[in-house]
Scaffold this motif. Structure first.
Motif, short mmCIF file in Angstrom:
data_model
loop_
_atom_site.label_atom_id
_atom_site.label_comp_id
_atom_site.label_asym_id
_atom_site.label_seq_id
_atom_site.Cartn_x
_atom_site.Cartn_y
_atom_site.Cartn_z
N HIS A 268 0.86 -1.19 0.00
CA HIS A 268 0.00 0.00 0.00
C HIS A 268 0.89 1.23 0.00
O HIS A 268 1.76 1.39 0.86
CB HIS A 268 -0.90 0.03 1.23
CG HIS A 268 -1.78 1.24 1.25
ND1 HIS A 268 -1.32 2.47 1.68
CD2 HIS A 268 -3.06 1.43 0.86
CE1 HIS A 268 -2.30 3.36 1.56
NE2 HIS A 268 -3.36 2.75 1.07
N ALA A 269 0.67 2.11 -0.97
CA ALA A 269 1.37 3.39 -1.02
C ALA A 269 0.39 4.43 -1.53
O ALA A 269 -0.26 4.21 -2.55
CB ALA A 269 2.58 3.31 -1.93
N LEU B 101 3.44 0.23 -12.72
CA LEU B 101 3.18 -0.23 -14.08
C LEU B 101 4.46 -0.28 -14.92
O LEU B 101 4.65 -1.20 -15.71
CB LEU B 101 2.12 0.65 -14.74
CG LEU B 101 0.73 0.55 -14.10
CD1 LEU B 101 -0.21 1.58 -14.70
CD2 LEU B 101 0.17 -0.85 -14.23
N GLN B 102 5.35 0.69 -14.74
CA GLN B 102 6.62 0.68 -15.45
C GLN B 102 7.47 -0.53 -15.06
O GLN B 102 8.26 -1.02 -15.86
CB GLN B 102 7.40 1.96 -15.19
CG GLN B 102 6.80 3.17 -15.85
CD GLN B 102 7.48 4.46 -15.44
OE1 GLN B 102 8.28 4.50 -14.52
NE2 GLN B 102 7.14 5.53 -16.15
N GLY C 29 14.13 2.59 4.02
CA GLY C 29 14.55 1.93 2.79
C GLY C 29 14.00 2.60 1.55
O GLY C 29 13.22 3.55 1.61
N GLU C 30 14.42 2.06 0.41
CA GLU C 30 14.02 2.59 -0.89
C GLU C 30 12.65 2.05 -1.29
O GLU C 30 12.42 0.84 -1.24
CB GLU C 30 15.04 2.20 -1.95
CG GLU C 30 16.42 2.80 -1.74
CD GLU C 30 16.42 4.30 -1.92
OE1 GLU C 30 15.70 4.80 -2.82
OE2 GLU C 30 17.12 4.98 -1.15
N PHE C 31 11.77 2.94 -1.74
CA PHE C 31 10.45 2.52 -2.17
C PHE C 31 10.54 1.48 -3.28
O PHE C 31 9.79 0.50 -3.29
CB PHE C 31 9.60 3.71 -2.64
CG PHE C 31 8.29 3.28 -3.22
CD1 PHE C 31 7.26 2.86 -2.39
CD2 PHE C 31 8.09 3.23 -4.59
CE1 PHE C 31 6.06 2.42 -2.91
CE2 PHE C 31 6.89 2.80 -5.12
CZ PHE C 31 5.87 2.39 -4.28
N THR D 57 1.75 8.75 -7.70
CA THR D 57 2.64 8.46 -8.81
C THR D 57 3.23 7.05 -8.69
O THR D 57 3.78 6.53 -9.65
CB THR D 57 3.78 9.49 -8.90
OG1 THR D 57 4.48 9.51 -7.65
CG2 THR D 57 3.25 10.87 -9.24
N THR D 58 3.07 6.44 -7.53
CA THR D 58 3.53 5.06 -7.37
C THR D 58 2.78 4.11 -8.30
O THR D 58 3.29 3.06 -8.66
CB THR D 58 3.38 4.58 -5.92
OG1 THR D 58 2.00 4.66 -5.54
CG2 THR D 58 4.22 5.40 -4.96
#
Length: 174
Positions: free
Chosen positions: A21-22, A116-117, A92-94, A110-111
């Motif tokens: 969840h973000a 999707l990318q 940590g890094e998302f 924007t997450t």
């Protein structure tokens, strides 16, 4: 690499399907069109998901949280219902969390584009049915659901059936 990330980040939960969840939430003091959740909506929506996960085996919710003015980590933790189906993460890094997850869950952020990318499927959840960040396959209990890169659940009543359907049907094999 993915399995190493899962083990490092999620530990004992690494063998479950991980829902990350973000979201981007905004306080009442900010300009807030429909595209952001208020603090209250953010907490309510996460609690909806936690309750739903109690009915769906082998799913775990990783809540990626960024403390901000108006809502601290302690505020969030005290507002969430008690369950062993989730943990809150701030360090940590998302991207590591994203790459170690099976599904991104968000209202608007924007997450979603980042997921999707990186070929991570997305579930958009708005129990009020008022906003969909990207037009998507809506998962419901009454319609035929199809595999997609993006899904939407537009009511709380469809959340458990949607998670059950996703868990069963959206796998790496299909």
């Amino acid at each position: 690499k993915r399995q190493e990330l899962r083990k490092k980040i999620f530990g004992t939960y690494r063998n479950q399907r991980i829902i990350l969840h973000a979201g981007t939430l905004k306080g009442w003091h900010s300009f807030r069109p429909w595209v952001y959740e208020t603090f209250d909506e953010y907490i309510r929506n996460i609690n909806d998901v936690i309750k739903a996960l109690e009915s769906v085996p082998d799913l775990f919710l990783a809540i990626r949280f960024r403390p901000q003015e108006g809502i601290s980590l302690e505020d969030l933790k005290s507002s969430l219902i008690q369950s062993n189906k989730y943990s809150v993460y701030i360090d940590g890094e998302f991207k590591d969390y994203l790459l170690a997850s099976d599904l991104l869950l968000s209202y608007s952020s924007t997450t979603i584009e980042e997921a999707l990318q990186n070929q991570i499927p997305v579930l958009q959840y708005d129990p009020d049915g008022k906003y969909e960040h990207i037009p998507s396959q809506e998962l419901t209990a009454t319609e035929k659901n199809n595999i997609s890169a993006t899904y939407s659940v537009m009511s709380e009543s469809n959340l458990i059936p949607a998670l059950l359907w996703w868990s069963k049907n959206h796998t790496e094999n299909n």
